[in-house]
Design a protein around this motif. Structure first.
Motif, short mmCIF file in Angstrom:
data_model
loop_
_atom_site.label_atom_id
_atom_site.label_comp_id
_atom_site.label_asym_id
_atom_site.label_seq_id
_atom_site.Cartn_x
_atom_site.Cartn_y
_atom_site.Cartn_z
N GLY A 16 9.20 9.26 1.96
CA GLY A 16 9.34 9.36 0.52
C GLY A 16 10.10 10.60 0.10
O GLY A 16 10.92 10.56 -0.85
N LEU A 17 9.88 11.71 0.79
CA LEU A 17 10.60 12.95 0.47
C LEU A 17 12.09 12.81 0.76
O LEU A 17 12.93 13.23 -0.04
CB LEU A 17 10.01 14.11 1.28
N LEU A 65 10.46 2.82 7.26
CA LEU A 65 10.20 1.66 6.41
C LEU A 65 9.98 2.11 4.96
O LEU A 65 10.52 1.49 4.02
CB LEU A 65 8.98 0.89 6.91
N VAL A 66 9.22 3.16 4.77
CA VAL A 66 9.03 3.69 3.41
C VAL A 66 10.37 4.11 2.82
O VAL A 66 10.71 3.78 1.67
CB VAL A 66 8.05 4.88 3.43
N LEU A 67 11.17 4.83 3.61
CA LEU A 67 12.47 5.29 3.14
C LEU A 67 13.38 4.14 2.73
O LEU A 67 13.94 4.13 1.63
CB LEU A 67 13.14 6.12 4.24
N PHE A 68 13.50 3.14 3.59
CA PHE A 68 14.45 2.06 3.33
C PHE A 68 13.97 1.11 2.23
O PHE A 68 14.77 0.56 1.47
CB PHE A 68 14.75 1.30 4.61
N LEU A 69 12.65 0.91 2.14
CA LEU A 69 12.14 0.08 1.04
C LEU A 69 12.41 0.74 -0.31
O LEU A 69 12.67 0.06 -1.31
CB LEU A 69 10.64 -0.17 1.22
N TYR A 84 16.21 -8.42 1.37
CA TYR A 84 16.20 -6.95 1.27
C TYR A 84 15.06 -6.35 2.10
O TYR A 84 15.23 -5.37 2.82
CB TYR A 84 16.12 -6.55 -0.20
N VAL A 85 13.87 -6.95 2.00
CA VAL A 85 12.73 -6.47 2.79
C VAL A 85 13.01 -6.66 4.28
O VAL A 85 12.71 -5.77 5.10
CB VAL A 85 11.44 -7.19 2.37
N ALA A 86 13.59 -7.80 4.64
CA ALA A 86 13.92 -8.06 6.05
C ALA A 86 14.91 -7.03 6.58
O ALA A 86 14.77 -6.55 7.71
CB ALA A 86 14.48 -9.47 6.20
N LEU A 87 15.89 -6.66 5.76
CA LEU A 87 16.86 -5.65 6.18
C LEU A 87 16.18 -4.30 6.39
O LEU A 87 16.44 -3.60 7.37
CB LEU A 87 17.97 -5.52 5.14
#
Length: 390
Positions: A16-17, A65-69, A84-87
């Motif tokens: 997140g940061l 996963l947090v970053l890319f979502l 988008y979630v799959a990517l």
């Protein structure tokens, strides 16, 4: 178990940061803090020891996963939530290597020196394979406007990422009370890089050009805007005509897809583009679609006052699953929707195009994330522009 959960949550907070360093937030320093926290949760602690390789992999994947979502929802606006979630999940899987190798090197005395190299290697892999990779999630993109951005002039965005990780490792090592000497040495190298990059590397002012960048906008968002392509062209023509009577410009730049009704095949579109070029009184770089013996091309074409079409650039780095479909016949076994993807063919060079007296290097939208797209054009004498679509 308690320490494992703390480490896992810490990795997610770190993701997140790092997200906060990217635009539109743009807190460049948040990436350094995020990487420092990631290094800390992968490293041994005075109490509780270090994580296992398996836990390290989980931490790094959760971090990514947090970053890319958080970073990629814009893709969902075009292709829907599930793709988008799959990517995001797919890109996060590369971090298994980051977690396993990160835990291993963090146990070493000189771990803060080695971890940046591991990070750069994983980022390179994610940005390269398969199908050309996905380079839009590089850590270095979050340093726009920060003091480390000029490092790109030395080693491109890859080195910017490496320097950010190196600084983060320094901070993390201090928090862990690791040996001072290697940390000080690493910090010294980073400072020298940053200072050296901020100084002009033999550049010189060779003149200036006035550029008008036209943004005609589209009637509505999403992929369906292609049904409105004639209106999009009309918008760009109208905006360009406003240049008439204003201070002269040397060139005009339209974005990708600005003339999807191709002026090469549609007489009305050709007349509209000609009117815009005449009003501007300068070469106009137009985003359109052409076809040759190879197939469809995503093309940026120069239109000159009086003489019409001139040099052109075929988009070289195409977006997989959008502009073309890798392994189309294979994926068609699972869904007929694969044929929603385009069938564009890539260009083979990044030669600059001539606009008046100026050679212009063109990187079209997705291409800007690939180092060679701009590097080759500049080496061949071009001043680099990126033409993003709307």
């Amino acid at each position: 178990m308690k320490f494992a959960l703390v480490r896992l949550v810490g990795g997610m907070v770190a993701g997140g940061l790092v997200f906060l360093s990217y635009q539109p937030v743009g807190w460049w320093w948040a990436a350094i803090v995020g990487v420092a926290l990631l290094f800390v949760v992968l490293a041994p602690w005075p109490r509780g020891g270090g994580p296992s390789l398996r836990l390290g992999a989980g931490i790094a994947v959760a971090h990514s996963l947090v970053l890319f979502l958080l970073l990629l929802p814009w893709i969902g606006s075009f292709v829907g939530t599930m793709p988008y979630v799959a990517l995001a999940i797919w890109l996060s899987l590369y971090s298994v290597l980051l977690g396993v190798l990160g835990v291993a090197v963090a146990r070493l005395r000189f771990g803060p020196l080695v971890f940046p190299l591991v990070f750069m290697a994983v980022e390179w892999l994610r940005s390269t394979v398969p199908f050309g990779g996905f380079a839009w999630v590089r850590l270095g993109w979050g340093q726009v406007g920060g003091p480390l951005q000029d490092v790109a002039s030395v080693g491109g965005p890859a080195l910017v990422s490496g320097v950010v990780v190196a600084v983060g490792c320094c901070v993390g090592a201090v928090a862990l009370r690791r040996p001072v000497l290697p940390v000080a040495g690493l910090l010294g190298v980073v400072v020298l890089l940053a200072v050296g990059a901020s100084v002009s590397l033999g550049s010189a002012d060779v003149g200036s050009v006035r550029v008008a960048a036209i943004q005609g906008n589209v009637p509505r968002l999403g992929l369906e805007f292609n049904a409105q392509r004639r209106a999009v062209l009309a918008n760009h023509v109208a905006e360009t005509k406003k240049l008439a009577g204003s201070e002269p410009v040397d060139m005009v730049v339209w974005p990708e897809n600005s003339a999807d009704v191709s002026p090469f095949y549609d007489a009305q579109a050709a007349d509209m583009v000609s009117e815009a070029v005449a009003a501007a009184g300068a070469p106009v770089l137009v985003g359109t679609i052409t076809r040759d013996e190879v197939g469809l091309r995503n093309t940026m074409s120069v239109f000159n006052p009086g003489s019409g079409a001139g040099d052109f650039h075929y988009k070289r780095y195409l977006q997989p699953f959008g502009e073309y479909m890798p392994l189309r016949s294979f994926f068609r076994l699972f869904s007929e929707k694969v044929d929603w993807a385009g069938d564009f063919k890539p260009g083979v060079t990044s030669d600059p195009v001539r606009m008046g007296d100026v050679l212009v290097g063109v990187a079209t939208c997705y291409e800007v994330a690939f180092d060679n797209a701009g590097r080759e054009a500049v080496r061949r004498g071009g001043a680099d522009f990126n033409d993003a679509d709307e």
